[in-house]
Design a protein around this motif. Structure first.
Motif, short mmCIF file in Angstrom:
data_model
loop_
_atom_site.label_atom_id
_atom_site.label_comp_id
_atom_site.label_asym_id
_atom_site.label_seq_id
_atom_site.Cartn_x
_atom_site.Cartn_y
_atom_site.Cartn_z
N UNK A 205 21.57 12.40 -66.49
CA UNK A 205 21.57 11.15 -65.47
C UNK A 205 21.83 11.72 -64.49
N UNK A 206 23.03 12.17 -63.96
CA UNK A 206 23.28 12.62 -62.53
C UNK A 206 23.07 12.84 -61.76
N UNK A 207 22.88 14.60 -62.86
CA UNK A 207 21.52 15.68 -61.46
C UNK A 207 19.82 14.60 -61.20
N UNK A 208 19.94 13.80 -62.10
CA UNK A 208 18.94 12.87 -62.05
C UNK A 208 18.90 12.28 -60.73
N UNK A 209 20.29 11.68 -60.81
CA UNK A 209 20.06 10.82 -59.80
C UNK A 209 20.13 11.58 -57.87
N UNK A 210 20.78 13.09 -58.19
CA UNK A 210 21.44 14.00 -57.04
C UNK A 210 19.62 14.48 -56.89
N UNK A 211 19.13 14.92 -57.43
CA UNK A 211 17.45 14.85 -57.29
C UNK A 211 16.68 13.78 -56.24
N UNK A 212 16.55 12.52 -57.40
CA UNK A 212 16.55 11.61 -56.14
C UNK A 212 16.75 11.54 -55.19
N UNK A 213 18.24 11.37 -54.42
CA UNK A 213 18.24 10.50 -53.51
C UNK A 213 18.32 11.71 -52.44
N UNK A 214 18.14 13.28 -52.57
CA UNK A 214 18.06 13.48 -51.41
C UNK A 214 18.18 13.27 -50.42
N UNK A 215 16.84 12.41 -50.27
CA UNK A 215 16.67 12.24 -48.03
C UNK A 215 17.83 10.47 -48.18
N UNK A 216 17.77 10.25 -48.86
CA UNK A 216 19.51 8.94 -48.67
C UNK A 216 20.51 9.76 -48.12
N UNK A 217 20.88 10.64 -49.09
CA UNK A 217 22.50 11.14 -48.63
C UNK A 217 21.70 11.70 -47.72
N UNK A 218 21.16 12.64 -47.24
CA UNK A 218 21.28 14.24 -46.28
C UNK A 218 20.98 12.81 -44.98
N UNK A 219 20.57 11.67 -44.91
CA UNK A 219 20.45 11.14 -43.58
C UNK A 219 21.54 9.82 -43.63
N UNK A 220 22.44 10.20 -44.50
CA UNK A 220 23.92 9.58 -44.40
C UNK A 220 24.18 10.02 -42.78
N UNK A 221 24.80 8.69 -42.78
CA UNK A 221 26.18 8.94 -40.82
C UNK A 221 27.16 8.02 -41.99
N UNK A 222 28.65 8.66 -41.05
CA UNK A 222 28.87 10.28 -40.71
C UNK A 222 28.14 10.46 -42.41
#
Ligand code: D61
Ligand code: MG
Length: 349
Positions: A205-222
């Motif tokens: 479950x966690x790996x699926x979240x991490x894969x799907x959320x790539x863009x959301x996580x990389x664009x996060x500010x800060x």
């Protein structure tokens, strides 16, 4: 594509969607009368879009324990995720969180929106926690202690190797699997599952979240932590954020497929874990998120959209999974169908 268009394309989504709407409305109305339990269940509905519905259909005693388990760990995760807390403040809170749950006077204000309400009113979660049976309390305390220590270890630590990745996912999700197995056993409905298989349930479950959320996580500010392991992405790009640039599309999709293949390694363990469950409501509680995960991975495979926006399963498809998951044959069927979809997206060269 607009909502109406989606429905017109999939008319057989309508029935399960309506059924889901009614079930969700029913669940929201089933709030217990005591103020602390009322707070916990209304909070659960607010902070967990996906888990509230499956938790709601567990038998009463187990449902209370799982609800509190969820809220305690969500609060812990709110501390972990709040980038405005300095490390020297954060670490002691994470590592002592398993003590705080016994203290109805303790609270620490952080997070935003609903998460902030959860943190500010945490004494209501503690109050409910103290009403659980001893064996439930001990399981929740043990997992909170280990997860807090693991999160503290990974603050500011890059996820370098695939072993690091598995270790981080163990702390934040594998341990949830171990804890749930203990709660199921404590309720008297299930044999105690092995730690190894329980861990795999969380990792998938966690790996699926991490894969799907790539863009959301990389664009996060800060800038927030990134969880894609360097050992994988370094084969394709020099920096993890390079994956989102159009000129790297081909490399990005290759890297994504590598990540999906890594997650798929847990499928066999997850099927073994689910096949051993006996209680129908516990089975559904476990199986629905797993089917959603393999559906999401099939959708993400070879899909550049992961680097452009949100890739999510159709609401109607989610509703269908919830409606149709009753026994192991349904899980095998869904895993088979999504595996076929994924296979059809592999370019053989
Ligand atoms: C059977 C059924 C459900 C299971 C399971 C076995 C095994 C493990 C899990 C659920 C946990 C899966 C977690 C996957 C989603 N990831 C997150 O929410 C990340 O936070 C991790 C730390 C807090 C975990 C809280 C949690 C989650 C689900 C539960 C639960 C506790 C208790 C009972 C039932 C389900 C993620 O959160 C942010 C986000 O995804 O947006 C993060 O910060 O990485
Ligand atoms: Mg987190």
């Amino acid at each position: 594509m607009g909502r109406v268009c989606v429905i017109l394309k999939h008319p057989d989504d309508i029935y399960p969607l309506m059924k889901l709407k009614i079930a969700a409305r029913h669940a929201e109305k089933q709030i217990p009368p005591e103020p602390h339990w009322a707070f916990c269940y209304s909070m659960l509905h607010k902070v967990s879009r996906s888990f509230a519905l499956v938790i709601q259909q567990l038998p009463a005693e187990l449902r209370n324990a799982v609800c509190i388990f969820y809220l305690v760990l969500r609060a812990l995760d709110t501390v972990e995720d709040d980038t405005s807390i300095p490390t020297d403040v954060k670490v002691p809170i994470l590592t002592a969180f398993h003590h705080h749950i016994y203290d109805c006077d303790w609270h620490f204000s952080c997070g935003a929106k609903d998460y902030k309400v959860l943190m500010d009113q945490f004494h209501l979660v503690s109050t409910a926690f103290l009403e659980l049976g001893k064996s439930y309390q001990e399981a929740i305390e043990d997992i909170t202690k280990r997860m807090g220590a693991g999160m503290a270890k990974f603050i500011c630590k890059e996820v370098e190797t695939i072993d690091d990745y598995d270790e981080y996912c163990h702390y934040v999700a594998g341990l949830v699997g171990l804890g749930l197995s203990k709660l199921f056993h404590a309720s008297g409905s299930e044999d105690l599952a092995s730690d190894y298989l329980s861990n795999s349930m969380g990792l998938f479950l966690q790996k699926t979240n991490i894969i799907r959320d790539y863009l959301e996580d990389i664009n996060e500010i800060p800038k927030s932590c990134m969880f894609w392991p360097r050992e994988i992405w370094r084969k394709y790009v020099n920096k993890l954020e390079d994956l989102k640039y159009e000129e790297n599309s081909e490399k990005a999709v290759q890297c994504l497929n590598n990540m999906v293949t890594n997650a798929l390694m847990h499928v066999e363990d997850c099927l073994k874990y689910m096949a051993a469950l006996r209680d129908p409501s516990i089975f559904r509680f476990c199986a629905i998120p797993q089917i959603m995960a393999i559906g999401t991975l099939a959708l993400c495979y070879n899909n550049i959209e992961v680097f452009r926006g949100v890739v999510k399963m159709r609401r109607g498809l989610t509703a269908k999974v919830i409606d149709r998951t009753k026994m192991m044959a349904d899980v095998y069927g869904a895993f088979f169908d999504f595996s076929c979809l994924l296979k059809s997206k592999i370019f053989w060269t």
